[in-house]
Design a protein around this motif. Structure first.
Motif, short mmCIF file in Angstrom:
data_model
loop_
_atom_site.label_atom_id
_atom_site.label_comp_id
_atom_site.label_asym_id
_atom_site.label_seq_id
_atom_site.Cartn_x
_atom_site.Cartn_y
_atom_site.Cartn_z
N VAL A 1 0.88 -1.29 -0.13
CA VAL A 1 0.14 -0.04 0.09
C VAL A 1 0.59 1.21 -0.19
O VAL A 1 0.72 1.76 -0.81
CB VAL A 1 -1.08 -0.57 1.13
N LEU A 2 2.32 1.08 0.55
CA LEU A 2 2.22 2.69 1.31
C LEU A 2 3.52 2.85 -0.64
O LEU A 2 3.74 3.74 -0.83
CB LEU A 2 3.91 2.92 1.73
N ALA A 3 3.71 1.28 -1.12
CA ALA A 3 4.39 2.18 -2.51
C ALA A 3 3.78 2.30 -3.53
O ALA A 3 4.03 2.24 -5.02
CB ALA A 3 5.12 0.48 -2.76
N GLY A 4 2.25 2.43 -3.35
CA GLY A 4 1.33 2.41 -4.27
C GLY A 4 0.23 1.09 -4.88
O GLY A 4 -0.13 1.21 -5.53
N ILE A 5 0.41 0.48 -4.54
CA ILE A 5 -0.23 -0.94 -4.54
C ILE A 5 -1.69 -0.59 -4.17
O ILE A 5 -1.61 -0.50 -2.92
CB ILE A 5 0.39 -2.36 -5.04
N ALA B 1 -2.08 -5.61 -2.69
CA ALA B 1 -1.27 -5.60 -2.38
C ALA B 1 -0.80 -7.01 -1.45
O ALA B 1 0.60 -7.46 -2.26
CB ALA B 1 -1.16 -4.25 -1.34
N ARG B 2 -1.25 -7.28 -0.67
CA ARG B 2 -0.82 -8.51 0.68
C ARG B 2 0.48 -9.71 -1.01
O ARG B 2 1.01 -10.22 -0.51
CB ARG B 2 -1.26 -9.19 1.72
N HIS C 1 9.56 2.03 -6.25
CA HIS C 1 9.09 2.53 -4.82
C HIS C 1 9.22 1.87 -3.69
O HIS C 1 8.98 2.18 -2.61
CB HIS C 1 7.38 2.07 -5.19
N PHE C 2 9.22 0.50 -3.76
CA PHE C 2 9.91 -0.24 -2.50
C PHE C 2 10.81 0.34 -1.78
O PHE C 2 10.78 0.19 -0.88
CB PHE C 2 9.84 -1.54 -3.28
#
Length: 88
Positions: A23-27, A32-33, A53-54
């Motif tokens: 989620v923090l990386a924009g997925i 996301a998981r 992003h990661f």
């Protein structure tokens, strides 16, 4: 297979769940998981943009995920942290 190992290691060091990292990386939250899990298991390979992003979220340089030698990769992270601290 550096990316799966390094991604999981950096995520755990940052104390993030797979879902939170994604989620923090924009997925999208709904996938996301599972996407991060697939990247960490090596089932799928993320593109360079996703790795950037990661890296931003995990506070490591992008090259960390691509360096073959583990000791050198860790040295790069130490250097990166020192560089960032000097900039601040």
């Amino acid at each position: 297979m550096m990316i799966p190992h390094r991604l999981k290691s950096a995520r755990k060091k940052a104390k993030l769940t797979q879902e939170k990292l994604g989620v923090l990386a924009g997925i999208d939250e709904s996938t996301a998981r599972s996407r991060v899990s697939q990247y960490e298991s090596g089932t799928y390979s993320p593109n360079f943009d996703t790795m950037c992003h990661f890296a931003r979220v995990l506070n490591v340089p992008e090259c960390y995920f691509y360096i073959i030698d583990d000791a050198f990769a860790e040295d790069v992270v130490v250097l990166y942290e020192a560089f960032k601290a000097a900039k601040d």
